[in-house]
Design an enzyme around this catalytic site. Structure first.
Site, short mmCIF file in Angstrom:
data_model
loop_
_atom_site.label_atom_id
_atom_site.label_comp_id
_atom_site.label_asym_id
_atom_site.label_seq_id
_atom_site.Cartn_x
_atom_site.Cartn_y
_atom_site.Cartn_z
N ARG A 130 0.82 -1.23 0.00
CA ARG A 130 0.00 0.00 0.00
C ARG A 130 0.85 1.28 0.00
NH1 ARG A 130 -2.57 -3.38 3.61
NH2 ARG A 130 -4.49 -4.27 2.77
N LYS A 183 3.80 11.87 -10.59
CA LYS A 183 2.88 11.11 -11.46
C LYS A 183 3.56 9.79 -11.81
CE LYS A 183 0.01 14.34 -14.05
NZ LYS A 183 -0.26 14.91 -15.39
N GLU A 216 10.40 19.53 -24.15
CA GLU A 216 9.73 19.86 -22.87
C GLU A 216 10.28 21.18 -22.33
OE1 GLU A 216 7.20 18.59 -21.15
OE2 GLU A 216 6.90 16.68 -22.17
N LYS A 271 8.17 23.74 -12.49
CA LYS A 271 7.28 22.59 -12.26
C LYS A 271 6.95 22.45 -10.78
CE LYS A 271 6.09 17.92 -13.26
NZ LYS A 271 6.21 16.75 -14.09
N GLU A 312 -3.68 17.69 -10.08
CA GLU A 312 -4.17 18.17 -11.38
C GLU A 312 -5.67 18.42 -11.40
OE1 GLU A 312 -1.92 16.77 -14.86
OE2 GLU A 312 -3.84 16.65 -15.90
N ARG A 361 -2.29 22.50 -12.69
CA ARG A 361 -1.25 21.55 -13.16
C ARG A 361 -1.46 21.16 -14.62
NH1 ARG A 361 1.65 16.50 -10.03
NH2 ARG A 361 2.85 15.83 -11.83
N ASN A 404 0.69 20.33 -19.42
CA ASN A 404 0.39 19.56 -20.64
C ASN A 404 0.32 20.45 -21.87
OD1 ASN A 404 0.29 17.18 -19.17
ND2 ASN A 404 -1.89 17.44 -18.72
N HIS A 408 0.61 19.05 -25.38
CA HIS A 408 0.57 17.59 -25.27
C HIS A 408 -0.62 16.94 -25.97
CE1 HIS A 408 3.87 18.12 -22.56
NE2 HIS A 408 3.92 16.83 -22.26
N HIS A 464 0.33 13.76 -28.05
CA HIS A 464 -0.11 12.40 -27.78
C HIS A 464 -0.76 11.78 -29.02
CE1 HIS A 464 -0.24 13.25 -23.17
NE2 HIS A 464 0.95 12.92 -23.59
N HIS A 469 8.89 12.02 -27.92
CA HIS A 469 7.85 12.73 -27.17
C HIS A 469 8.06 14.25 -27.18
CE1 HIS A 469 4.95 13.74 -24.09
NE2 HIS A 469 5.92 14.31 -23.37
N1 GLY Z 1 4.16 15.79 -17.08
C1 GLY Z 1 3.07 16.56 -16.65
C2 GLY Z 1 2.87 16.54 -15.17
O1 GLY Z 1 3.70 16.04 -14.45
O2 GLY Z 1 1.85 17.01 -14.71
#
Ligand code: GLY
Length: 359
Positions: A118, A140, A182, A214, A224, A228, A232, A235, A239, A262
């Site tokens: 957990r 993430k 990025e 960031k 998010e 946040r 993106n 993106h 994607h 990417h």
């Molecule tokens: N790569 C986007 C984020 O970490 O929110």
């Protein structure tokens, strides 16, 4: 070393950036997890072959487990294999996972750490520019399903992140381009007029500047729920291009879209987002030109690869709907870059055609 703190609650953590930062690992482990007796170092064959793995020393008993490198290996089966290996090794709730590699390694190892017992602690030694300025920071973690990328995951913050800029000396050109895409994105997310001025800094400062932007966003909106989403930027199209590239590769088609990395796709996505904003009357021609100038300074393509169909791209975008049920984009505008929900499909199609996609 430069330290940037990610101020998440209940446990803020440091991103340590600099030449040789990997050598700080034992010190960081002792600092953030004094009760840990054992660690599993999760990495990949390519990192092992580069020689960097030999120099990873958490200062406690540790065992190396390698995962595969393909997009197919970013899966629940890999997480199951990892967790079963943790059991075999006798990893307890107080022990650690240490991810050493690029974004795929921190995504998979971080998700295994988030779910094993957990949730156990993990640290990341990020070995690519992309991982250092984005993937390894912010908690993430995720794996793919056959139906799409990163569909199963967790927000699980690391205990520390080490960004060793010395390791970047062996980074292949394609990986640099990937990270640069990025980095170009961040130019539009800070408080200043977008520019490529960051490129005049040393690499440690470049990484630290991106991490600080960031960290500020993640501290404000860890899960998010709003702000946040601006991370993106570029993106949604990226994607879609990556999804079509994957299909082309599966068909043995080695064209430009199949070879897009990417970050390169993100750079094209940033230009697309600017053009879409103009199409919707949110920004003017000068602001679009500024986007082009900045992305070109990072030596990245600004055009959609030739031969793509606008409708195919929109369909791929509609499939990639993690957060919303309609076409959502992060777009520039009078208040800066922000999420915009419910964008008209015709505006998206018109912008894609303007960029050279077939109608
Ligand atoms: N790569 C986007 C984020 O970490 O929110």
């Amino acid at each position: 070393m430069i330290r940037v703190t990610v101020e998440v609650t209940p446990r803020p953590y440091d991103v340590v950036i600099g030449h040789g930062a990997r050598r700080e690992l034992a010190h960081e482990v002792a600092r953030v997890a004094p009760g840990a007796k054992m660690a599993v170092v999760v990495s990949q064959r390519s990192v092992e072959e580069s020689g960097w793995l030999d120099q990873i020393d958490p200062g406690i008993e540790h065992h190396v487990v390698l995962i595969g490198e393909g997009e197919d290996d970013k899966s629940l089966s890999t997480v199951e294999l990892l967790c079963r290996r943790f059991v075999e090794l006798g990893i307890s709730r107080h022990d650690l996972v240490i991810a050493v590699g690029g974004g795929m390694v921190s995504d998979v190892a971080g998700f295994a750490a988030a779910t094993y017992h957990r949730g156990i602690g993990y640290l990341t030694v990020a070995t690519t520019l992309l991982a250092q300025i984005d993937a390894a920071v912010g908690g993430k973690t995720a794996v793919n399903l056959p139906e799409g990328k990163n569909l199963v995951g967790a927000f699980w913050q690391p205990l520390a992140v080490l960004c060793d800029t010395e390791v970047l000396s062996t980074l292949p050109p394609a990986e640099w381009a990937c990270g640069r895409g990025e980095m170009a994105k961040y130019a539009f997310l800070g408080p200043d007029t977008p520019s490529a001025e960051i490129l005049s800094l040393g690499i440690d400062e470049q990484v630290a500047r991106c991490v600080a932007i960031k960290a500020d966003i993640v501290a404000d909106d860890e899960r998010e729920q709003g702000r946040r989403m601006i991370l993106n930027y570029g993106h949604t199209l990226a994607h879609a291009l990556e999804a079509i590239g994957l299909e082309h590769r599966a068909q043995g088609n080695e064209d430009r879209v199949a070879g897009l990395r990417h970050g390169e796709a993100v750079a094209i996505g940033v230009i697309f987002a600017a053009l879409l904003s103009r199409q919707m009357g949110r920004i003017d021609d000068d602001r679009v030109e500024l986007h082009r100038e900045v992305v070109r300074r990072f030596e990245l393509d600004t055009e959609i690869p030739p031969g793509l169909d606008a409708t195919d791209l929109v369909v791929a975008m509609e499939r990639d709907k993690k957060a919303h049920h309609d076409l959502t984009f992060v777009l520039d505008g009078p208040r800066g870059v922000e999420p915009v929900l419910g964008v008209d499909r015709d505006d998206v199609l018109a912008t894609l055609v303007e960029m050279g996609a077939h109608r």
